[in-house]
Motif scaffolding. Structure first.
Motif, PDB file in Angstrom:
ATOM      1  N   SER A 175     -23.766  13.549  46.750  1.00 35.65           N
ATOM      2  CA  SER A 175     -22.526  13.783  46.014  1.00 35.65           C
ATOM      3  C   SER A 175     -22.222  15.287  45.910  1.00 35.65           C
ATOM      4  O   SER A 175     -21.101  15.724  46.167  1.00 35.65           O
ATOM      5  CB  SER A 175     -22.666  13.143  44.631  1.00 35.65           C
TER       6      SER A 175
ATOM      7  N   VAL B  70     -18.769  16.345  47.815  1.00 36.84           N
ATOM      8  CA  VAL B  70     -17.577  16.453  46.946  1.00 36.84           C
ATOM      9  C   VAL B  70     -16.712  17.678  47.268  1.00 36.84           C
ATOM     10  O   VAL B  70     -15.488  17.548  47.418  1.00 36.84           O
ATOM     11  CB  VAL B  70     -17.977  16.401  45.443  1.00 36.84           C
ATOM     12  N   PRO B  71     -17.308  18.884  47.407  1.00 34.25           N
ATOM     13  CA  PRO B  71     -16.436  20.052  47.663  1.00 34.25           C
ATOM     14  C   PRO B  71     -15.706  19.993  49.003  1.00 34.25           C
ATOM     15  O   PRO B  71     -14.705  20.687  49.193  1.00 34.25           O
ATOM     16  CB  PRO B  71     -17.425  21.231  47.665  1.00 34.25           C
ATOM     17  N   ARG B  72     -16.186  19.159  49.924  1.00 30.60           N
ATOM     18  CA  ARG B  72     -15.562  19.102  51.256  1.00 30.60           C
ATOM     19  C   ARG B  72     -14.446  18.068  51.352  1.00 30.60           C
ATOM     20  O   ARG B  72     -13.783  17.966  52.369  1.00 30.60           O
ATOM     21  CB  ARG B  72     -16.623  18.755  52.305  1.00 30.60           C
ATOM     22  N   MET B  73     -14.289  17.239  50.333  1.00 30.13           N
ATOM     23  CA  MET B  73     -13.315  16.140  50.389  1.00 30.13           C
ATOM     24  C   MET B  73     -11.925  16.630  49.977  1.00 30.13           C
ATOM     25  O   MET B  73     -11.789  17.364  48.997  1.00 30.13           O
ATOM     26  CB  MET B  73     -13.763  15.006  49.453  1.00 30.13           C
ATOM     27  N   GLU B  74     -10.940  16.176  50.715  1.00 34.45           N
ATOM     28  CA  GLU B  74      -9.551  16.528  50.412  1.00 34.45           C
ATOM     29  C   GLU B  74      -8.976  15.589  49.361  1.00 34.45           C
ATOM     30  O   GLU B  74      -8.339  16.020  48.408  1.00 34.45           O
ATOM     31  CB  GLU B  74      -8.704  16.439  51.694  1.00 34.45           C
TER      32      GLU B  74
ATOM     33  N   VAL C 103      -8.412  13.150  46.314  1.00 32.59           N
ATOM     34  CA  VAL C 103      -8.906  13.108  44.930  1.00 32.59           C
ATOM     35  C   VAL C 103      -9.732  11.842  44.706  1.00 32.59           C
ATOM     36  O   VAL C 103     -10.793  11.871  44.078  1.00 32.59           O
ATOM     37  CB  VAL C 103      -7.711  13.166  43.934  1.00 32.59           C
TER      38      VAL C 103
ATOM     39  N   ARG D 218     -13.127  12.188  46.083  1.00 27.13           N
ATOM     40  CA  ARG D 218     -13.927  13.105  45.262  1.00 27.13           C
ATOM     41  C   ARG D 218     -14.434  12.408  43.993  1.00 27.13           C
ATOM     42  O   ARG D 218     -15.591  12.557  43.622  1.00 27.13           O
ATOM     43  CB  ARG D 218     -13.107  14.345  44.878  1.00 27.13           C
TER      44      ARG D 218
ATOM     45  N   ALA E 260     -18.244  11.731  43.188  1.00 23.45           N
ATOM     46  CA  ALA E 260     -18.803  12.367  41.986  1.00 23.45           C
ATOM     47  C   ALA E 260     -19.437  11.322  41.069  1.00 23.45           C
ATOM     48  O   ALA E 260     -20.422  11.599  40.386  1.00 23.45           O
ATOM     49  CB  ALA E 260     -17.708  13.133  41.247  1.00 23.45           C
TER      50      ALA E 260
END
Lengths: 202, 46
Positions: free
Chosen positions: A94, A98-102, A104, A107, A111
């Motif tokens: 996670s 998470v930071p790489r996902m466009e 929402v 994410r 998360a």
């Protein structure tokens, strides 16, 4: 007055604690290493928490009695281990993705992924609480009550301190994420102290 | 004894040393195990 055992398990309290401690320390090492190599502070924190838990279990193993575990506790460990291992793995997955996902939605889903093993862990704890004997349940419930009150008191105090404007800047999510580890840690410290009250002092 | 009562050794020890008073169902199980009436094992004055 010894009767035939239902399903005798060879796992003793001491061996189980040593095993849990060993596994926790082994899980902590890759977290710490990955955290230090990639500069991710949350991975280092996760590794430190897991390592501290493992060290505490190893220390407890040193003083625990060599006593065969009852089936209800063997079942708890069988449920606890996969849940904790899953939690560590999903936290790493996670945190990395998470930071790489466009999107929402993606994410949020990623998360929240570590919540699945935590839900399984809570289920395992509820099951062991229900199925253990009456004194064990009493000790656990007393320890949980003390841990819950201490955690609530601690976080409430922490919430009041910023009113004094002492320059602390702690984000809400950092505070929220530490509630459960604090609850479990205080429970772990309180339980042997509560159990002492019911032990014969020789 | 703990195995036959389906409780932990810690619980039997706590009952024996008077640190813990068992519930009524457990007290009946203990009495049945010894084949004696419950009042001959547990003293309400303790």
């Amino acid at each position: 007055m010894s009767g035939p055992s239902k399903s005798p398990s060879k796992l003793t309290n001491r061996r189980a604690l040593a095993m849990m401690g060993g596994v926790a320390v082994l899980c902590a090492l890759p977290c710490l290493l990955a955290g230090m190599l990639t500069g991710r502070r949350w991975l280092v924190t996760l590794g430190l928490v897991v390592a501290a838990t493992g060290a505490a279990w190893l220390l407890c193993a040193r003083f625990a009695r060599e006593e065969v575990m009852r089936p209800v506790h063997v079942r708890y460990l069988r449920e606890f281990f996969p849940a904790m291992a899953g939690y560590v793995v999903l936290m790493m997955v996670s945190g990395a993705l998470v930071p790489r996902m466009e999107s929402v939605a993606a994410r949020v889903a990623l998360a929240a992924l570590p919540l699945l093993p935590i839900a399984l862990l809570v289920r395992a704890m509820v099951r062991v609480l229900r199925d253990q004997d009456e004194l064990e349940r009493r000790i656990d419930l007393e320890a949980i009550a003390i841990a819950a009150m201490s955690t609530a008191f601690g976080f409430f105090s922490f919430g009041l301190l910023p009113l004094a404007d002492i320059g602390w800047q702690v984000s809400g999510h950092t505070v929220a994420i530490w509630v459960m580890p604090c609850l479990f840690a205080i429970f772990g410290i309180t339980k042997p102290l509560v159990a002492r009250r019911y032990r014969d002092r020789e | 004894m703990a195995e036959r009562l389906d409780v932990s050794r810690q619980t039997v020890n706590a009952i024996e040393t008077g640190k813990y008073d068992p519930s009524l169902p457990l007290a009946f199980k203990i009495a049945a195990l010894f084949g004696r009436p419950i009042e001959s094992i547990f003293d309400p004055g303790e």
